[in-house]
Design a protein around this motif. Structure first.
Motif, mmCIF file in Angstrom:
data_model
loop_
_atom_site.group_PDB
_atom_site.id
_atom_site.type_symbol
_atom_site.label_atom_id
_atom_site.label_comp_id
_atom_site.label_asym_id
_atom_site.label_seq_id
_atom_site.Cartn_x
_atom_site.Cartn_y
_atom_site.Cartn_z
ATOM 1 N N ASP A 1 0.858 -1.189 0.000
ATOM 2 C CA ASP A 1 0.000 0.000 0.000
ATOM 3 C C ASP A 1 0.891 1.235 0.000
ATOM 4 O O ASP A 1 1.204 1.816 1.045
ATOM 5 C CB ASP A 1 -0.915 -0.016 1.227
ATOM 6 N N VAL A 2 1.315 1.642 -1.184
ATOM 7 C CA VAL A 2 2.224 2.778 -1.315
ATOM 8 C C VAL A 2 1.553 4.064 -0.847
ATOM 9 O O VAL A 2 2.167 4.901 -0.171
ATOM 10 C CB VAL A 2 2.695 2.912 -2.776
ATOM 11 N N ALA A 3 0.287 4.251 -1.204
ATOM 12 C CA ALA A 3 -0.416 5.485 -0.845
ATOM 13 C C ALA A 3 -0.503 5.651 0.670
ATOM 14 O O ALA A 3 -0.263 6.742 1.202
ATOM 15 C CB ALA A 3 -1.813 5.480 -1.461
ATOM 16 N N ALA A 4 -0.842 4.574 1.387
ATOM 17 C CA ALA A 4 -0.945 4.668 2.840
ATOM 18 C C ALA A 4 0.415 4.960 3.465
ATOM 19 O O ALA A 4 0.535 5.776 4.398
ATOM 20 C CB ALA A 4 -1.526 3.378 3.407
ATOM 21 N N ALA A 5 1.466 4.294 2.973
ATOM 22 C CA ALA A 5 2.808 4.539 3.512
ATOM 23 C C ALA A 5 3.240 5.978 3.272
ATOM 24 O O ALA A 5 3.784 6.642 4.163
ATOM 25 C CB ALA A 5 3.801 3.569 2.880
ATOM 26 N N ALA A 6 2.998 6.474 2.056
ATOM 27 C CA ALA A 6 3.343 7.864 1.761
ATOM 28 C C ALA A 6 2.511 8.822 2.607
ATOM 29 O O ALA A 6 3.017 9.840 3.092
ATOM 30 C CB ALA A 6 3.138 8.150 0.271
ATOM 31 N N GLY A 7 1.234 8.491 2.801
ATOM 32 C CA GLY A 7 0.380 9.342 3.628
ATOM 33 C C GLY A 7 0.857 9.420 5.060
ATOM 34 O O GLY A 7 0.867 10.491 5.675
ATOM 35 N N ARG A 8 1.236 8.266 5.629
ATOM 36 C CA ARG A 8 1.735 8.271 7.011
ATOM 37 C C ARG A 8 2.995 9.102 7.143
ATOM 38 O O ARG A 8 3.175 9.838 8.114
ATOM 39 C CB ARG A 8 1.984 6.836 7.475
ATOM 40 N N TRP A 9 3.882 8.975 6.153
ATOM 41 C CA TRP A 9 5.129 9.735 6.244
ATOM 42 C C TRP A 9 4.884 11.238 6.075
ATOM 43 O O TRP A 9 5.443 12.054 6.796
ATOM 44 C CB TRP A 9 6.105 9.243 5.191
ATOM 45 N N LEU B 1 -4.454 11.175 1.864
ATOM 46 C CA LEU B 1 -4.078 9.843 1.379
ATOM 47 C C LEU B 1 -4.503 8.748 2.347
ATOM 48 O O LEU B 1 -4.833 7.634 1.933
ATOM 49 C CB LEU B 1 -2.564 9.775 1.155
ATOM 50 N N GLN B 2 -4.492 9.061 3.644
ATOM 51 C CA GLN B 2 -4.892 8.055 4.633
ATOM 52 C C GLN B 2 -6.403 7.945 4.764
ATOM 53 O O GLN B 2 -6.916 6.877 5.100
ATOM 54 C CB GLN B 2 -4.289 8.417 5.998
ATOM 55 N N ASP B 3 -7.115 9.039 4.502
ATOM 56 C CA ASP B 3 -8.560 9.055 4.757
ATOM 57 C C ASP B 3 -9.400 8.814 3.508
ATOM 58 O O ASP B 3 -10.601 8.592 3.615
ATOM 59 C CB ASP B 3 -8.961 10.409 5.379
ATOM 60 N N ASP B 4 -8.791 8.919 2.332
ATOM 61 C CA ASP B 4 -9.553 8.793 1.087
ATOM 62 C C ASP B 4 -9.175 7.477 0.399
ATOM 63 O O ASP B 4 -8.179 7.410 -0.327
ATOM 64 C CB ASP B 4 -9.256 9.983 0.175
ATOM 65 N N PRO B 5 -9.956 6.423 0.593
ATOM 66 C CA PRO B 5 -9.609 5.127 -0.029
ATOM 67 C C PRO B 5 -9.592 5.189 -1.548
ATOM 68 O O PRO B 5 -8.774 4.528 -2.185
ATOM 69 C CB PRO B 5 -10.710 4.187 0.479
#
Length: 416
Positions: A115-123, A334-338
């Motif tokens: 899950d690249v988007a979630a990882a990028a969002g967290r960072w 990125l974390q909140d928008d699936p």
């Protein structure tokens, strides 16, 4: 390119010494038990164990050593296997990567689990969080080194050439015409006219003496003798001042409407008049070829490069500014928008699959050519450092297992 290998790790050195000491101990036990065997039959078992252990240890030492070098420096056939076959090993490794890893289907399956988007969002949302600060520093160092390593003259020339080429290929006249027409449609041209009227009023007040001198010079002798030239000048100045004041106070003044009509005509001509469009393009080319414009473009590139270096060297400052706020917001989104996450992950997955399909062969060649460029001794040392500890266990196990086999054979010989 010759790659220098690191010295062997301490654990490998200890295991080598342990295997060698065990072999020496077996040799000592063999000679001691052989001398004591006539005194008691039990020493025969010790001698058999030590003798077989020496054979097993020496055989495994030979096998392990033959992988990496010639035992005792002797050019025995089928020894120094890795140095002699370095290039072939590199080719086989590259082919293995191509056949089992750089396959679009394999890459796609692997990327589906990431899950690249979630990882990028967290960072982005928390760059200082678990490992984020280290990642930020790593990216900062990498970006700084890349920017400093690039040939700035060549890169700057490429950027400037791209900018100039882009402007040359873009016809400005229709763009200017559409922009002016859009501004007038939204009445954003009125502040421009207001500023023009204010300028006219200020210019009139600052240049009254010029108007009076003009009237005085062109008036006849009678007018000057009677002083009517001064009266006429005052009337002209008052009339102009009143006209400008009315234009400033009345947005629907006829002269203002005439100015708007002229602006609308210019917007139309910029879009559809071939002659005016040609003149605008000619002026554009002359400006681009002007040395002052070239210096200005060069300055833009230097400013952009300096700004990128500042941002790369101090990412915390960058993340603390307006751009940082935008990046934080992007991370939260990125974390909140699936849906957005799925779009980004699909794009990354397709990019990875496309890279594997388009550049897989190039990666294989890179691996093969890189291994071919390594020094054989360095490759040998690196491989031995990586797996040598386990290979020394083989020597130890061979010594012990050989000894046990020797005891079994001796026991069978005694019983029979």
């Amino acid at each position: 390119m010759i790659v220098r290998a690191a010295p062997p790790p301490a654990a490998l050195v200890r295991m080598r010494r342990l295997a060698a000491l065990l072999l020496v101990a077996m040799a000592a036990a063999f000679f001691a038990s052989r001398a004591l065997e006539p005194r008691h039959p039990a020493w025969g078992f010790v001698r058999a164990f030590a003798e077989a252990a020496m054979v097993g240890g020496l055989a495994d030492w030979f096998a392990v050593t033959a992988l990496f070098r010639h035992p005792l420096g002797l050019p025995i056939p089928h020894t120094a296997i890795i140095p002699r076959n370095k290039d072939r090993i590199g080719d086989q490794l590259a082919q293995f990567l191509r056949e089992y890893f750089l396959i679009p289907a394999v890459v796609a399956r692997r990327m589906q689990r990431i899950d690249v988007a979630a990882a990028a969002g967290r960072w982005l949302a928390n760059p200082r969080g678990a490992g984020g600060s280290r990642l930020t520093r790593g990216i900062s160092r990498l970006a700084t080194e890349v920017l400093q390593a690039l040939d700035q003259e060549r890169l700057g020339g490429m950027v400037r050439a791209m900018m100039v080429t882009r402007v040359r290929e873009t016809e400005l006249s229709p763009m200017l015409g559409r922009a002016l027409a859009a501004a007038m449609a939204e009445e954003r041209h009125r502040p421009v006219i207001d500023a023009l009227v204010r300028w006219m009023r200020g210019a009139l007040g600052s240049n009254e003496h010029l108007i009076r001198a003009m009237v005085h010079d062109r008036a006849g002798t009678v007018l000057r003798w009677t002083g009517l030239d001064e009266t006429l000048a005052n009337k002209i100045i008052d009339g102009l001042d009143k006209l400008v004041a009315e234009m400033a106070d009345n947005p629907e003044h006829p002269l203002r409407l005439k100015v708007e009509e002229a602006m609308a005509s210019v917007a139309e001509r910029l879009q559809h008049d071939p002659e005016l469009r040609t003149r605008v393009e000619t002026v554009k080319i002359e400006l681009l070829e002007n040395p002052a414009m070239q210096d200005w473009i060069n300055g833009l590139w230097e400013q952009a490069r300096a700004a990128m270096l500042r941002a790369a060297r101090d990412p915390d400052a960058l993340m603390a500014g307006k751009l940082g706020e935008a990046l934080h917001q992007l991370g939260a989104t990125l974390q909140d928008d699936p849906r957005l996450g799925r779009i980004i992950n699909r794009f990354v997955r397709r990019a990875a699959v496309g890279a594997a399909a388009d550049y897989g062969d190039a990666i294989v060649r890179l691996v093969s050519e890189t291994v071919r460029g390594w020094d054989a001794q360095t490759v040998t040392q690196r491989l031995e450092n990586a797996v040598g500890k386990d290979l020394q266990f083989i020597r130890i196990n061979g010594t012990l297992v050989g000894g046990l086999v020797g005891v079994v054979i001796h026991g069978v010989d005694v019983l029979l």
